[in-house]
Design an enzyme around this catalytic site. Structure first.
Site: not given
Ligand SMILES: *Cc1c(COP(=O)(O)O)cnc(C)c1O
Length: 360
Positions: A174
């Site tokens: 991210k």
């Molecule tokens: C990455 C992601 C999540 C969850 O995040 P984590 O930190 O991996 O639990 C939720 N929604 C979307 C759209 C994502 O890409």
């Protein structure tokens, strides 16, 4: 291997983590407070509550909103399953929505009636336009896992100008990372209190009954972020603008260099919006063949996402592909190309040449 995404970690990040390791607090302490304050300031919201990951943040948001049995919680079928799983965690009913092929987001002007909540996904980092939301449900939660650093005409994604809460993820792919981590932002002090309580077992301190005394009224979880992680987050957050700027630059470079007419680029941000470009998800013919060939050449492409309605856990709830013609059509060609701040132009050129060759 050129990955589809990866973190950028520099010596400042490492020093920030080492400082915490040499101090007194490892778990949730002053570094988490600092990170929450920095995040709230960055996105322009009153409160930020850090969580162990983005999925926990979404769970916390649904719980803090009081969603539960009988509530209908809508989200996009073209997302990571966590966007819908959070409804199931609190006993609510997920309602999967098809996408608008022009944005790859849910069409905010075409929400069905009778929803209790929407988990509004900013797919790939392109903000869904909440100013156009019709049939507004009682609760609006943003899943901004892709959209830290994105902007709307109302300001940064995360300021909750048109939502109750906004959820972020700090997984290494991210915009910024804490290893694992997440957060919910809100302007509502009651929601902020409920989020903090939910994150730590539902514990409410009651000092009037003794300095030791606490009680649990509503059961919560251990969803805390550590100070070790938060120190990394604060250090990373200071570089967010540069990261998003580089992602935009590389995305424009991709756009201008695909010339064979066979690669459909992702929707661009309309005027007044800034794209966070978590993903650069193109659509190509013969996707499965192109995917396999790129992988065999060491180019780490990915597909985001298997639509949620296709997972057996959701098929069993009655969702069928025929109800999602746009998501199905887009999914058939989807391919996420490498995009991250440290992607070198040389590596990007290798990707561009291979994709052009394989789609010509
Ligand atoms: C990455 C992601 C999540 C969850 O995040 P984590 O930190 O991996 O639990 C939720 N929604 C979307 C759209 C994502 O890409």
């Amino acid at each position: 291997m050129i990955p589809y995404s990866r973190q950028s970690i520099d010596d400042d990040d490492i020093d920030a983590v080492v400082r915490v390791l040499k101090g007194d607090w490892l778990t949730t302490g002053p570094a988490v407070d600092d990170f929450e304050e920095a995040l709230a300031a960055k996105v322009g919201t009153r409160f930020a509550v850090a969580f162990a990951n983005g999925t926990a943040a979404l769970h916390g948001a649904c719980a803090a909103a009081g969603l539960g049995t009988g509530d209908r919680v809508a989200t996009s079928t073209l997302s990571f399953a966590a966007s819908a799983n959070c409804a199931l965690y609190v006993g609510a009913s997920p309602v999967l929505l098809d996408i608008d092929r022009d944005t790859l987001n849910v069409d905010p002007a075409a929400l069905p009636l009778g929803l209790d909540a929407i988990v509004a996904v900013h797919f790939a980092g392109l903000p869904i336009d909440l100013a156009r939301l019709t049939n507004r449900p009682r609760i609006v939660i943003e899943d901004a896992a892709h959209a830290l650093g994105a902007m709307t005409p109302d300001g940064p994604v995360g300021n909750c100008a048109r939502s109750d809460m906004c959820c972020f993820s700090f997984h290494p792919v991210k915009a910024i990372t804490t290893g694992e981590g997440g957060a919910v932002t809100t302007n509502d002090p009651t929601l902020a209190d409920r989020l903090r309580s939910f994150r730590t077992h539902g514990i409410e301190r009651r000092p009037e009954k003794g300095a030791w005394y606490y009680e649990i009224d509503e059961v919560g979880f251990n969803y805390r972020l550590t100070d070790i992680q938060a120190a990394l987050g604060t250090s990373q957050l200071a570089k967010l603008d540069r990261y998003v700027g580089t992602r935009n630059h590389l995305a424009e470079r991709y756009r201008s260099r695909f010339v064979n007419g066979r690669v459909t680029p992702p929707p661009a941000a309309p005027s007044g919006f800034v794209h966070a470009y978590h993903l650069f998800a193109v659509q190509v013919p013969h996707r499965d063949r192109v995917f396999a060939e790129l992988r065999s050449r060491g180019i780490g492409v990915q597909v985001h996402y298997v639509p949620i309605h296709r997972h057996p856990a959701y098929e069993r709830l009655g969702f069928r592909p025929s109800a999602f013609p746009s998501a199905e059509a887009v999914y058939a060609g989807l391919l996420s190309l490498p995009l991250y701040p440290d992607l070198s132009p040389t590596d990007q050129d290798i990707v561009i040449a291979a994709v052009e060759e394989l789609t010509s």
